[in-house]
Enzyme design. Structure first.
Site, short mmCIF file in Angstrom:
data_model
loop_
_atom_site.label_atom_id
_atom_site.label_comp_id
_atom_site.label_asym_id
_atom_site.label_seq_id
_atom_site.Cartn_x
_atom_site.Cartn_y
_atom_site.Cartn_z
N GLY A 14 0.78 -1.24 0.00
CA GLY A 14 0.00 0.00 0.00
C GLY A 14 0.80 1.28 0.00
N SER A 15 2.05 1.24 -0.51
CA SER A 15 2.82 2.51 -0.54
C SER A 15 2.18 3.49 -1.52
CB SER A 15 4.28 2.25 -0.90
OG SER A 15 4.41 1.87 -2.25
N ASN A 16 1.56 2.99 -2.59
CA ASN A 16 0.86 3.89 -3.52
C ASN A 16 -0.39 4.46 -2.84
OD1 ASN A 16 2.01 4.07 -6.38
ND2 ASN A 16 2.26 1.93 -5.90
N LEU A 91 -3.95 -7.02 -7.30
CA LEU A 91 -3.48 -8.12 -8.15
C LEU A 91 -4.56 -9.12 -8.49
CD1 LEU A 91 0.04 -8.71 -6.52
CD2 LEU A 91 -0.53 -7.46 -8.62
N ASN A 108 -4.96 2.63 -13.16
CA ASN A 108 -3.97 1.66 -12.68
C ASN A 108 -2.57 2.25 -12.82
OD1 ASN A 108 -3.01 -0.95 -11.76
ND2 ASN A 108 -2.35 -1.33 -13.87
N HIS A 110 1.43 0.99 -13.28
CA HIS A 110 2.23 -0.20 -13.62
C HIS A 110 3.70 0.21 -13.59
CE1 HIS A 110 3.13 -4.12 -15.32
NE2 HIS A 110 3.96 -3.51 -16.15
N GLU A 180 6.35 5.92 -9.43
CA GLU A 180 4.94 5.51 -9.43
C GLU A 180 4.13 6.44 -8.52
OE1 GLU A 180 4.03 1.35 -8.69
OE2 GLU A 180 6.12 0.93 -9.09
C1 GRF Z 1 3.78 -1.49 -7.28
O1 GRF Z 1 5.01 -1.91 -7.82
C2 GRF Z 1 2.82 -1.27 -8.38
O2 GRF Z 1 3.38 -0.78 -9.57
C3 GRF Z 1 2.31 -2.60 -8.67
O3 GRF Z 1 2.22 -3.26 -7.42
C4 GRF Z 1 3.10 -2.61 -6.53
C5 GRF Z 1 2.25 -2.08 -5.41
O4 GRF Z 1 3.01 -1.50 -4.48
N1 GRF Z 1 1.02 -2.53 -9.34
P1 GRF Z 1 2.28 -0.88 -3.19
O5 GRF Z 1 1.39 -1.98 -2.62
O6 GRF Z 1 1.47 0.28 -3.65
O7 GRF Z 1 3.40 -0.50 -2.29
#
Ligand code: GRF
Length: 207
Positions: A14-16, A91, A108, A110, A180
């Site tokens: 969940g870093s994003n 995923l 999304n 990627h 990202e």
């Molecule tokens: C990231 O590398 C993203 O590009 C991919 O899955 C990973 C998720 O990272 N879709 P996080 O869970 O957001 O840290």
């Protein structure tokens, strides 16, 4: 004008998601995160959401038929009533009727420069392993709208990352993850400000 409602879908760290939470708190993204939906009950991202008091819904595939899983996701999304869905490391495949219902409202991120190193089987470290074994000199990150394919929807934003001598999949992943966060929060910000227009495969972003 009311704030746009965002649902973030996660499967892992969940870093994003955290980058989006932080951007909302800083006022960079003018929207509210109304829910987090995860297909993994042990996703660390869930604790990130709970810390902020964001409602969390877990819909795990295990024990459900494809149809039950898809309708549980559809119902969870309907209850959150999002203007925008963000797949942040989610995923699982999003079922077609959900994609149609939220056409050009699912973003999304990627960890490569689509159309390179993407599609079925290209996720997490596998992406970076493929980049290094190919000997590519440039990789990067892409945000795109989600369509029925795997990483095939209209591209919103991309940013390159140089592959360095001696890079490992982990060291490359670390640098790309930062990019990202940057382009995902910027894509969400501009979407919420109605500055992104889509016609066919072409996305026009008024930066
Ligand atoms: C990231 O590398 C993203 O590009 C991919 O899955 C990973 C998720 O990272 N879709 P996080 O869970 O957001 O840290």
């Amino acid at each position: 004008m009311r704030l746009k409602r965002i649902v973030v879908m996660i499967s892992g760290g969940g870093s994003n998601l955290q980058a989006i939470i932080d951007s909302v708190k800083q006022g960079y993204i003018k929207a509210e995160i109304v829910g987090v939906l995860s297909n993994k009950s042990n996703a660390f991202g869930i604790s990130r959401a709970e810390k902020e008091g964001i409602p969390v819904k877990v819909v795990e595939k295990e024990g459900l038929t494809e149809e039950e899983f898809n309708s549980a996701n559809a119902l969870a999304l309907e209850k959150f009533a999002p203007d925008l869905i963000v797949l942040a490391g989610y995923l699982s495949i999003i079922e077609g009727s959900i994609i149609q219902k939220y056409k050009n409202r699912i973003i999304n991120v990627h960890p490569s420069l689509i159309p390179a190193f993407c599609g079925m089987g290209y996720y997490g470290l596998r992406v970076h392993e493929a980049v290094l074994s190919y000997g590519a000199k440039l990789s990067g990150a892409t945000t795109h709208f989600v369509d029925e394919g795997a990483d095939t929807g209209p591209v919103i934003m991309q940013k390159p990352v140089q592959v360095l001598n001696g890079d490992t999949p982990e060291s490359l992943q670390k640098r790309i993850l930062e990019v990202e966060h940057e382009i995902l929060t910027k894509s969400v910000k501009l979407f919420c400000e109605d500055k992104i227009r889509v016609s066919g495969r072409k996305v026009v972003v008024d930066e």
